[in-house]
Design a protein around this motif. Structure first.
Motif, PDB file in Angstrom:
ATOM      1  N   LYS A  38     -93.551 -40.957  24.722  1.00 39.08           N
ATOM      2  CA  LYS A  38     -93.818 -41.562  26.029  1.00 39.08           C
ATOM      3  C   LYS A  38     -92.631 -41.368  26.975  1.00 39.08           C
ATOM      4  O   LYS A  38     -92.814 -41.152  28.172  1.00 39.08           O
ATOM      5  CB  LYS A  38     -94.152 -43.046  25.880  1.00 39.08           C
ATOM      6  N   LYS A  39     -91.420 -41.399  26.443  1.00 36.23           N
ATOM      7  CA  LYS A  39     -90.243 -41.141  27.275  1.00 36.23           C
ATOM      8  C   LYS A  39     -90.260 -39.698  27.785  1.00 36.23           C
ATOM      9  O   LYS A  39     -89.917 -39.443  28.939  1.00 36.23           O
ATOM     10  CB  LYS A  39     -88.957 -41.399  26.487  1.00 36.23           C
ATOM     11  N   GLU A  40     -90.650 -38.781  26.938  1.00 40.49           N
ATOM     12  CA  GLU A  40     -90.711 -37.382  27.354  1.00 40.49           C
ATOM     13  C   GLU A  40     -91.840 -37.149  28.351  1.00 40.49           C
ATOM     14  O   GLU A  40     -91.696 -36.324  29.260  1.00 40.49           O
ATOM     15  CB  GLU A  40     -90.859 -36.478  26.126  1.00 40.49           C
ATOM     16  N   ILE A  41     -92.939 -37.873  28.213  1.00 43.09           N
ATOM     17  CA  ILE A  41     -94.009 -37.781  29.215  1.00 43.09           C
ATOM     18  C   ILE A  41     -93.480 -38.262  30.559  1.00 43.09           C
ATOM     19  O   ILE A  41     -93.714 -37.624  31.596  1.00 43.09           O
ATOM     20  CB  ILE A  41     -95.254 -38.584  28.785  1.00 43.09           C
ATOM     21  N   LEU A  42     -92.743 -39.367  30.559  1.00 45.18           N
ATOM     22  CA  LEU A  42     -92.149 -39.852  31.803  1.00 45.18           C
ATOM     23  C   LEU A  42     -91.175 -38.816  32.357  1.00 45.18           C
ATOM     24  O   LEU A  42     -91.139 -38.570  33.565  1.00 45.18           O
ATOM     25  CB  LEU A  42     -91.462 -41.201  31.583  1.00 45.18           C
ATOM     26  N   GLY A  43     -90.405 -38.192  31.487  1.00 45.99           N
ATOM     27  CA  GLY A  43     -89.515 -37.122  31.924  1.00 45.99           C
ATOM     28  C   GLY A  43     -90.286 -35.964  32.543  1.00 45.99           C
ATOM     29  O   GLY A  43     -89.881 -35.406  33.573  1.00 45.99           O
ATOM     30  N   HIS A  44     -91.394 -35.607  31.931  1.00 47.37           N
ATOM     31  CA  HIS A  44     -92.257 -34.561  32.484  1.00 47.37           C
ATOM     32  C   HIS A  44     -92.733 -34.959  33.884  1.00 47.37           C
ATOM     33  O   HIS A  44     -92.792 -34.122  34.793  1.00 47.37           O
ATOM     34  CB  HIS A  44     -93.445 -34.332  31.549  1.00 47.37           C
TER      35      HIS A  44
END
Length: 151
Positions: A38-44
């Protein structure tokens, strides 16, 4: 563009109210090989905001049509190391970028919505379509972030 901007502002409010409640274990959980946490999705979504802000500005500066060049999404996420960035820093950056995009969209001249944008495969769209697509993309990923994780 007012409706698009309104939806964008609602997403900003929603994620700001809900993300701080999510436990760190849920935010860093990677559901499988090649999948984002989920953190990487937010980063995306941060990368997407940066790329789309540029597109929304450049489409108004000419020449028309603006050529939409793709970016290496997976590589951007990996290089930025979003998985290891504090949650509130990610949320604050995403929030500020999207508030700026909302202001930009709210103040577009009426003629700008029809500006032509062309993808590298020759597919042609308007700036209005691009803005709508951006918000739909956000809606999809914000739901991914807010939906419970199945371990």
């Amino acid at each position: 563009m007012q409706d698009i901007s309104h939806r964008l502002r609602n997403l900003v409010e929603l994620l700001n109210s809900r993300l701080p409640e999510l436990p760190e274990t849920e935010l860093v959980y990677t559901p499988g090989p090649g999948r984002w946490s989920k953190k990487e999705i937010l980063g995306h979504l941060i990368d997407s905001a940066m790329n789309n802000h540029r597109r929304f500005v450049m489409s108004q500066l000419g020449p028309e049509p603006l050529l939409i060049t793709p970016y290496e999404q997976r590589e951007w996420v990996a290089l930025a190391r979003y998985q290891f960035t504090p949650n509130l820093e990610l949320l604050n950056l995403w929030t500020l970028l999207n508030k700026q995009i909302a202001r930009l969209l709210e103040n577009l001249p009426s003629t700008a919505a029809a500006q032509r944008c062309e993808f590298d495969n020759g597919y042609s769209v308007t700036l209005s379509w691009l803005a709508e697509d951006y918000v739909m993309h956000l809606e999809h990923h914000v739901q991914q972030i807010l939906n419970p994780v199945s371990y």
